[in-house]
Design an enzyme around this catalytic site. Sequence first.
Site, PDB file in Angstrom:
ATOM      1  N   ASP A  95       0.879  -1.159   0.000  1.00  0.00           N
ATOM      2  CA  ASP A  95       0.000   0.000   0.000  1.00  0.00           C
ATOM      3  C   ASP A  95       0.928   1.224   0.000  1.00  0.00           C
ATOM      4  O   ASP A  95       2.133   1.097   0.262  1.00  0.00           O
ATOM      5  CB  ASP A  95      -0.882  -0.051   1.251  1.00  0.00           C
ATOM      6  N   LEU A  96       0.399   2.388  -0.294  1.00  0.00           N
ATOM      7  CA  LEU A  96       1.251   3.589  -0.363  1.00  0.00           C
ATOM      8  C   LEU A  96       1.022   4.531   0.824  1.00  0.00           C
ATOM      9  O   LEU A  96       1.909   4.736   1.652  1.00  0.00           O
ATOM     10  CB  LEU A  96       0.980   4.312  -1.697  1.00  0.00           C
ATOM     11  N   ASP A  97      -0.194   5.107   0.902  1.00  0.00           N
ATOM     12  CA  ASP A  97      -0.480   6.106   1.944  1.00  0.00           C
ATOM     13  C   ASP A  97      -0.439   5.445   3.323  1.00  0.00           C
ATOM     14  O   ASP A  97      -1.196   4.510   3.590  1.00  0.00           O
ATOM     15  CB  ASP A  97      -1.873   6.714   1.718  1.00  0.00           C
TER      16      ASP A  97
ATOM     17  N   THR B 239       1.219  10.332   4.059  1.00  0.00           N
ATOM     18  CA  THR B 239       0.134  11.104   3.448  1.00  0.00           C
ATOM     19  C   THR B 239      -1.251  10.794   4.024  1.00  0.00           C
ATOM     20  O   THR B 239      -2.212  11.471   3.665  1.00  0.00           O
ATOM     21  CB  THR B 239       0.096  10.822   1.927  1.00  0.00           C
TER      22      THR B 239
ATOM     23  N   LEU C 245     -11.653   5.866   7.090  1.00  0.00           N
ATOM     24  CA  LEU C 245     -11.424   6.329   5.722  1.00  0.00           C
ATOM     25  C   LEU C 245     -10.165   5.739   5.091  1.00  0.00           C
ATOM     26  O   LEU C 245     -10.010   5.759   3.870  1.00  0.00           O
ATOM     27  CB  LEU C 245     -11.319   7.861   5.692  1.00  0.00           C
ATOM     28  N   LYS C 246      -9.271   5.211   5.936  1.00  0.00           N
ATOM     29  CA  LYS C 246      -8.010   4.676   5.407  1.00  0.00           C
ATOM     30  C   LYS C 246      -8.282   3.555   4.413  1.00  0.00           C
ATOM     31  O   LYS C 246      -9.038   2.627   4.712  1.00  0.00           O
ATOM     32  CB  LYS C 246      -7.129   4.144   6.542  1.00  0.00           C
ATOM     33  N   GLY C 247      -7.641   3.635   3.258  1.00  0.00           N
ATOM     34  CA  GLY C 247      -7.759   2.588   2.249  1.00  0.00           C
ATOM     35  C   GLY C 247      -9.036   2.653   1.431  1.00  0.00           C
ATOM     36  O   GLY C 247      -9.175   1.931   0.447  1.00  0.00           O
TER      37      GLY C 247
ATOM     38  N   ASP D 197     -11.574   4.260  -1.195  1.00  0.00           N
ATOM     39  CA  ASP D 197     -11.330   5.124  -2.355  1.00  0.00           C
ATOM     40  C   ASP D 197     -12.088   6.453  -2.227  1.00  0.00           C
ATOM     41  O   ASP D 197     -12.858   6.660  -1.299  1.00  0.00           O
ATOM     42  CB  ASP D 197     -11.623   4.393  -3.671  1.00  0.00           C
TER      43      ASP D 197
ATOM     44  N   SER E 239     -15.094   7.232   0.279  1.00  0.00           N
ATOM     45  CA  SER E 239     -14.834   8.065   1.459  1.00  0.00           C
ATOM     46  C   SER E 239     -15.889   9.169   1.552  1.00  0.00           C
ATOM     47  O   SER E 239     -16.440   9.435   2.634  1.00  0.00           O
ATOM     48  CB  SER E 239     -13.448   8.711   1.358  1.00  0.00           C
TER      49      SER E 239
ATOM     50  N   SER F  54      -2.303   0.479  -4.285  1.00  0.00           N
ATOM     51  CA  SER F  54      -2.889   1.634  -3.596  1.00  0.00           C
ATOM     52  C   SER F  54      -4.176   2.033  -4.277  1.00  0.00           C
ATOM     53  O   SER F  54      -4.248   2.044  -5.510  1.00  0.00           O
ATOM     54  CB  SER F  54      -1.918   2.821  -3.662  1.00  0.00           C
ATOM     55  N   ALA F  55      -5.175   2.397  -3.462  1.00  0.00           N
ATOM     56  CA  ALA F  55      -6.453   2.870  -4.013  1.00  0.00           C
ATOM     57  C   ALA F  55      -6.324   4.260  -4.620  1.00  0.00           C
ATOM     58  O   ALA F  55      -7.235   4.741  -5.284  1.00  0.00           O
ATOM     59  CB  ALA F  55      -7.505   2.899  -2.905  1.00  0.00           C
ATOM     60  N   SER F  56      -5.173   4.900  -4.384  1.00  0.00           N
ATOM     61  CA  SER F  56      -5.052   6.302  -4.782  1.00  0.00           C
ATOM     62  C   SER F  56      -4.784   6.483  -6.264  1.00  0.00           C
ATOM     63  O   SER F  56      -3.845   5.918  -6.820  1.00  0.00           O
ATOM     64  CB  SER F  56      -3.943   6.983  -3.993  1.00  0.00           C
TER      65      SER F  56
ATOM     66  N   LYS G  55     -10.943  -1.760  -2.421  1.00  0.00           N
ATOM     67  CA  LYS G  55     -10.755  -2.345  -1.093  1.00  0.00           C
ATOM     68  C   LYS G  55     -12.016  -2.049  -0.279  1.00  0.00           C
ATOM     69  O   LYS G  55     -12.568  -0.970  -0.432  1.00  0.00           O
ATOM     70  CB  LYS G  55      -9.540  -1.697  -0.385  1.00  0.00           C
TER      71      LYS G  55
ATOM     72  N   GLU H  83      -0.002  -3.259   4.630  1.00  0.00           N
ATOM     73  CA  GLU H  83      -1.117  -2.307   4.695  1.00  0.00           C
ATOM     74  C   GLU H  83      -1.232  -1.639   6.058  1.00  0.00           C
ATOM     75  O   GLU H  83      -0.942  -2.258   7.078  1.00  0.00           O
ATOM     76  CB  GLU H  83      -2.426  -3.080   4.505  1.00  0.00           C
ATOM     77  N   ASP H  84      -1.701  -0.397   6.075  1.00  0.00           N
ATOM     78  CA  ASP H  84      -1.981   0.277   7.354  1.00  0.00           C
ATOM     79  C   ASP H  84      -3.481   0.379   7.629  1.00  0.00           C
ATOM     80  O   ASP H  84      -3.865   0.909   8.663  1.00  0.00           O
ATOM     81  CB  ASP H  84      -1.384   1.692   7.368  1.00  0.00           C
TER      82      ASP H  84
HETATM   83  C1  G6P Z   1      -5.705   5.567  -0.205  1.00  0.00           C
HETATM   84  C2  G6P Z   1      -5.955   6.346   1.066  1.00  0.00           C
HETATM   85  C3  G6P Z   1      -7.395   6.819   1.135  1.00  0.00           C
HETATM   86  C4  G6P Z   1      -7.777   7.537  -0.159  1.00  0.00           C
HETATM   87  C5  G6P Z   1      -7.582   6.609  -1.350  1.00  0.00           C
HETATM   88  C6  G6P Z   1      -7.915   7.269  -2.678  1.00  0.00           C
HETATM   89  O1  G6P Z   1      -6.274   4.318  -0.072  1.00  0.00           O
HETATM   90  O2  G6P Z   1      -5.689   5.552   2.208  1.00  0.00           O
HETATM   91  O3  G6P Z   1      -7.526   7.693   2.238  1.00  0.00           O
HETATM   92  O4  G6P Z   1      -9.129   7.941  -0.120  1.00  0.00           O
HETATM   93  O5  G6P Z   1      -6.217   6.208  -1.370  1.00  0.00           O
HETATM   94  O6  G6P Z   1      -6.996   8.289  -2.948  1.00  0.00           O
HETATM   95  P1  G6P Z   1      -7.134   9.349  -4.115  1.00  0.00           P
HETATM   96  O7  G6P Z   1      -5.768  10.014  -4.123  1.00  0.00           O
HETATM   97  O8  G6P Z   1      -7.409   8.604  -5.364  1.00  0.00           O
HETATM   98  O9  G6P Z   1      -8.231  10.277  -3.759  1.00  0.00           O
HETATM   99 MG    MG Z   2      -2.849   3.145   3.483  1.00  0.00          MG
END
Ligand code: G6P
Ligand code: MG
Length: 214
Positions: free
Chosen positions: A10-12, A18, A45-47, A49, A53, A115-117, A146, A170-171
């Site tokens: 995972d990234l964040d 972040t 909210l962690k993880g 999308d 969220s 990562s979901a980000s 996720k 993962e966190d």
């Molecule tokens: C990660 C974070 C979430 C965030 C998601 C989507 O999983 O833990 O807090 O909502 O990514 O990120 P994004 O940058 O696409 O809004």
């Molecule tokens: Mg994370």
Amino acid sequence: MPRFDAVLFDLDGVLADTAHIHFAAWRRLGEELGIHLEPAFEEKLKGVDRMGSLELILAHGRVERTAEEKRVLAERKNGYYTAAVAEQTPDDLLPGARRVLEEVRAAGLKIALASASRNAPPLLQQLGIAPLIDAIADPAAVKAPKPAPDLFLEAARLVGAVPERCLGIEDSVAGIISIKDAGMVAVGIGDPTVLTRADYVVPTTEQFHIGDFL
Ligand code: G6P
Ligand code: MG
């Protein structure tokens, strides 16, 4: 022979510091909508999308919005987030993050990002760790976010590893569920009383050593 062929990160909150920036951006949006988010809401909210969220926050505040309004709100939050993230440099990596990636590579294992980000590719560039990562699973390319296992399965596929020989890190509660439902071994970064489904938990990335798992 090592137990694993790949480590899926995972990234964040695992590599990048972040998670608190995401939450600060959601809190700001929440205040604008008259929804107060107490600190404990961050864990939920962690993880999760971006749109997921927003849905959780609107439900928490019993606020209803149309699909188009939600799109605009999610975009506004992303503007707050990306403005803060644009300031990130390699100094903002979580302690131990670069060392962990280097050790995994030195051990001959593949590295993929799950990562979901949607902001992951530019963030990796800014943090200077993009060259250490073999593949990035695209959250837009999988069916379910996720806590579904799809993103971790896609990350494994991209590096040619079978799930049983992948270690996921993962966190978030949602992310640990993804890893376990994908049939992988899960390492949680954080609090073992929160990350209850993880196979192992270490308090921070700094305490993770791939040698302990081979
Ligand atoms: C990660 C974070 C979430 C965030 C998601 C989507 O999983 O833990 O807090 O909502 O990514 O990120 P994004 O940058 O696409 O809004
Ligand atoms: Mg994370």
